[in-house]
Design an enzyme around this catalytic site. Sequence first.
Site, PDB file in Angstrom:
ATOM      1  N   CYS A 251      -4.023  -4.133  21.793  1.00  0.00           N
ATOM      2  CA  CYS A 251      -2.796  -3.568  21.225  1.00  0.00           C
ATOM      3  C   CYS A 251      -3.123  -2.171  20.693  1.00  0.00           C
ATOM      4  O   CYS A 251      -4.103  -1.998  19.962  1.00  0.00           O
ATOM      5  CB  CYS A 251      -2.281  -4.462  20.099  1.00  0.00           C
ATOM      6  SG  CYS A 251      -1.008  -3.712  19.070  1.00  0.00           S
TER       7      CYS A 251
ATOM      8  N   HIS B 140       0.847  -1.193   0.000  1.00  0.00           N
ATOM      9  CA  HIS B 140       0.000   0.000   0.000  1.00  0.00           C
ATOM     10  C   HIS B 140       0.884   1.244   0.000  1.00  0.00           C
ATOM     11  O   HIS B 140       2.116   1.157  -0.017  1.00  0.00           O
ATOM     12  CB  HIS B 140      -0.987  -0.017   1.171  1.00  0.00           C
ATOM     13  CG  HIS B 140      -0.354  -0.143   2.529  1.00  0.00           C
ATOM     14  ND1 HIS B 140       0.495   0.805   3.068  1.00  0.00           N
ATOM     15  CD2 HIS B 140      -0.449  -1.122   3.480  1.00  0.00           C
ATOM     16  CE1 HIS B 140       0.874   0.441   4.276  1.00  0.00           C
ATOM     17  NE2 HIS B 140       0.332  -0.738   4.544  1.00  0.00           N
TER      18      HIS B 140
ATOM     19  N   CYS C  50       0.316 -10.135  20.967  1.00  0.00           N
ATOM     20  CA  CYS C  50      -0.515  -9.589  19.883  1.00  0.00           C
ATOM     21  C   CYS C  50      -0.181 -10.319  18.598  1.00  0.00           C
ATOM     22  O   CYS C  50       0.972 -10.312  18.154  1.00  0.00           O
ATOM     23  CB  CYS C  50      -0.260  -8.089  19.718  1.00  0.00           C
ATOM     24  SG  CYS C  50      -1.061  -7.392  18.242  1.00  0.00           S
TER      25      CYS C  50
ATOM     26  N   HIS D  15       3.916   1.591   2.372  1.00  0.00           N
ATOM     27  CA  HIS D  15       5.134   0.902   1.946  1.00  0.00           C
ATOM     28  C   HIS D  15       5.867   1.739   0.896  1.00  0.00           C
ATOM     29  O   HIS D  15       7.099   1.854   0.919  1.00  0.00           O
ATOM     30  CB  HIS D  15       4.807  -0.471   1.339  1.00  0.00           C
ATOM     31  CG  HIS D  15       4.144  -1.417   2.287  1.00  0.00           C
ATOM     32  ND1 HIS D  15       2.890  -1.917   2.071  1.00  0.00           N
ATOM     33  CD2 HIS D  15       4.561  -1.961   3.459  1.00  0.00           C
ATOM     34  CE1 HIS D  15       2.561  -2.732   3.056  1.00  0.00           C
ATOM     35  NE2 HIS D  15       3.555  -2.773   3.915  1.00  0.00           N
TER      36      HIS D  15
ATOM     37  N   CYS E 166       1.135  -7.869  15.842  1.00  0.00           N
ATOM     38  CA  CYS E 166       2.542  -7.484  16.000  1.00  0.00           C
ATOM     39  C   CYS E 166       3.474  -8.687  15.937  1.00  0.00           C
ATOM     40  O   CYS E 166       4.684  -8.519  15.774  1.00  0.00           O
ATOM     41  CB  CYS E 166       2.762  -6.779  17.341  1.00  0.00           C
ATOM     42  SG  CYS E 166       1.960  -5.183  17.483  1.00  0.00           S
TER      43      CYS E 166
ATOM     44  N   LYS F  92      -7.379  -2.586   6.014  1.00  0.00           N
ATOM     45  CA  LYS F  92      -8.119  -3.418   5.044  1.00  0.00           C
ATOM     46  C   LYS F  92      -9.618  -3.373   5.322  1.00  0.00           C
ATOM     47  O   LYS F  92     -10.425  -3.366   4.404  1.00  0.00           O
ATOM     48  CB  LYS F  92      -7.611  -4.867   5.109  1.00  0.00           C
ATOM     49  CG  LYS F  92      -6.274  -5.088   4.430  1.00  0.00           C
ATOM     50  CD  LYS F  92      -5.941  -6.556   4.275  1.00  0.00           C
ATOM     51  CE  LYS F  92      -5.674  -7.216   5.612  1.00  0.00           C
ATOM     52  NZ  LYS F  92      -5.256  -8.637   5.468  1.00  0.00           N
TER      53      LYS F  92
ATOM     54  N   LYS G 163      -6.399   5.987   9.495  1.00  0.00           N
ATOM     55  CA  LYS G 163      -5.363   4.971   9.461  1.00  0.00           C
ATOM     56  C   LYS G 163      -5.633   3.966   8.343  1.00  0.00           C
ATOM     57  O   LYS G 163      -6.785   3.576   8.113  1.00  0.00           O
ATOM     58  CB  LYS G 163      -5.324   4.252  10.815  1.00  0.00           C
ATOM     59  CG  LYS G 163      -4.263   3.177  10.935  1.00  0.00           C
ATOM     60  CD  LYS G 163      -4.316   2.544  12.320  1.00  0.00           C
ATOM     61  CE  LYS G 163      -3.348   1.380  12.426  1.00  0.00           C
ATOM     62  NZ  LYS G 163      -3.412   0.733  13.761  1.00  0.00           N
TER      63      LYS G 163
ATOM     64  N   HIS H 221      -2.778  -2.314  16.598  1.00  0.00           N
ATOM     65  CA  HIS H 221      -3.749  -3.086  15.809  1.00  0.00           C
ATOM     66  C   HIS H 221      -5.166  -3.053  16.371  1.00  0.00           C
ATOM     67  O   HIS H 221      -6.103  -3.528  15.711  1.00  0.00           O
ATOM     68  CB  HIS H 221      -3.274  -4.542  15.694  1.00  0.00           C
ATOM     69  CG  HIS H 221      -2.015  -4.690  14.900  1.00  0.00           C
ATOM     70  ND1 HIS H 221      -0.768  -4.700  15.488  1.00  0.00           N
ATOM     71  CD2 HIS H 221      -1.812  -4.782  13.569  1.00  0.00           C
ATOM     72  CE1 HIS H 221       0.148  -4.823  14.541  1.00  0.00           C
ATOM     73  NE2 HIS H 221      -0.452  -4.868  13.383  1.00  0.00           N
TER      74      HIS H 221
END
Length: 521
Positions: free
Chosen positions: A171, A45, A154, A48, A157, A326, A323, A174
Site C-alpha cells: 500500500c 496527533h 490493506c 488530527h 486502509c 508510531k 511522515k 501504509h
Amino acid sequence: MVGVRRVFFVFHFAFKTFYIMMAHMADRKKFYITTSIPYANAVPHVGHALEFVQADALARYHRLLGSEVFLLTGTDEHGKKITEAAAEAHKTPQQFVDAVSAKFAEALEALGVSHDGFIRTSDEKKHVPAVHKVWQLLKGNGDMYKDKYRGRYCVGCEAFLREAEIRDGKCIIHERPVQDVYEENYFFRFSKYAKDVERLIRDDVIAVLPEHRKKEVLNLFSEEGTKDVSVSRPAENVGWGVAVPNDNTQIMYVWVDALLNYLSGIDFGTDNFKKWWPPDVQVIGKDIARFHTMIWPAMLLSLGLDLPKKILVHGHVNVEGKKISKSLGNTVDPIELVHKYGKDAVRYFLLREIPSDNDGDFSFARLHERYTGDLQNGLGNLVSRATTLALAHPKVWEGIEAEDVLAKSRAALVSAYRRAVEQFKLHEALSFVWKLVDESNKLIEDTKLWDTIRADTARARGTLKTLAENLCAIGILLFPFVPDTAGKVLGAVGKQEASFASVPFPVRFQKPERPLFPKLS
C-alpha cells in the site's frame, strides 16, 4: 377587568416576542460543517489537530457572518485494526475505543474547538440504528447485492485497493504488504451512479477544493472506471463492527459505517436532520478523498438526499520532514503542545504555517519562531505598546469614536481575507491580518508616537484613533482563528464582541491583565 387586560397584555407581548424570535431564526442562514472522524486505533496527533482547527475556523467564521452553525466531529471505532489494537492492549474493543475516544474529546477541548456534536460509531442508540436504516434503504432501492470478490486488501486502509494504490506489492500510504483476498461480500452499485457523480464534480455542483484535488478526483474516475464497490466483509475476518441487517455473517466495511456519521450525527430521519442537511462544507484529508468524493455522493444519490455543497481536502502534516509514524516515534501530541505554548499559539501555527490546500511540515523550531516572531514580538508587542502609551495619556484619546473598522482604508484587505477563507486558503487569510499587524507597528515607529503623544496632541489623537480601529479590525479578523486572543485584542480598545456589522463604538483603551503571549520558559 384590569387583571384580564394584564393577562392579555402579557400573552400578547410573549406571542409577539416569540414571533419576532422565530422570524429572526428563519432569517438566519444555516451552516452545517463536518470533519472526517479520526480512526480510534491510536491517540490524537498533530495531523488530527490540523483538521479540527481548520473546521473550527470555518465554523467560527460563519458564526461571525451571522449564520446558525452546526459543527460535527467524532470518532470512527470499528474494524479489524481496532480488534487487533484492543487485543494488544489486553482490552475489549469497546474498552479500547472508549479510552481513545476520550483522548480525542480532550484534544478538541484543549484546542478550543467549538463543536456542536460528537458522534461515535460504536453508539448503539444513535449511530448504529441510523446505519441499519440506511443500509436497508440502499438495499430496497436495488443498490446492494451479494457476490464473490477477489481483491488486494490493506489492513491499514481497511479497504480493497486499486492498482494505482499499490507499489511493489505494498500500500503506498501504509507501506505494508497487501493481502490477496477471495471472499463473499455485499456490493454497492457504484456503477449506477459513477457518471452522474463525475459530472456533478466537474460542474462544481459538488465543489471539491482546492482545484488540484478536484483534478485528482476526476482522474480517479478514468482510472477506476465504473466498478461496483465491496461494502462488507465476512464477520470472522473483521470481528468488531456493525452487522449487516438480517445477515450476521457479514460486517459492514468500517469506511461505510464511518461515512454515515454525517447522517446519524444530526439524527437521520428527524426534523433536526431536515433542518441541517445537506452539509455546506465537509473537511477531509487527501487520503480519504476517494471515499468522500466518489462513493459517498453515489450513496446519497441512491438515498435521494441532497449532496454536500463543498468538500475541502487538506494535505498531510509531516514532522521535521518525515511522515507521522508510531514506529518513528514522531506522533506529536497536540494536548502537550497546548500545555506548553497555549491553545491559540498552537491554533495559529497550524493554520498559518501549514498550507490549507497542500502538505505542510511541523517542527518545534518553526513553532518557536512563529511564537516569538509573529505572536510575541508582532501582535503582543503591538497591543502592549499601543495600550501603554494611550493609558499614560488618557486625555489625548478621550472621546474618540471609532468608525467602521472593516471598511474604507481596510476594505481591500478585508475583501482579500474573506476571499481567502472562502477559497479554503486559511494560511493566506492570516497573512492578510498580519499585514495589518505589521502596518500598525510601523505606524507607531513612523510617527514616533512616544514623543508625539507629548508634543502634538492633535496628531497623536489621529494616530491613536487609527491604531484603535486597526486593533479592532485585527480582533474581528482573528476571531475565527484564535478566539481567546481576538477577544483580548478587542477588549484592549473597549470593543465588546466580534462582528462584521458596521457599528461605531467609543474607544476605551485597556491593557490586558497579562501579556498576550508570555515568554516561554
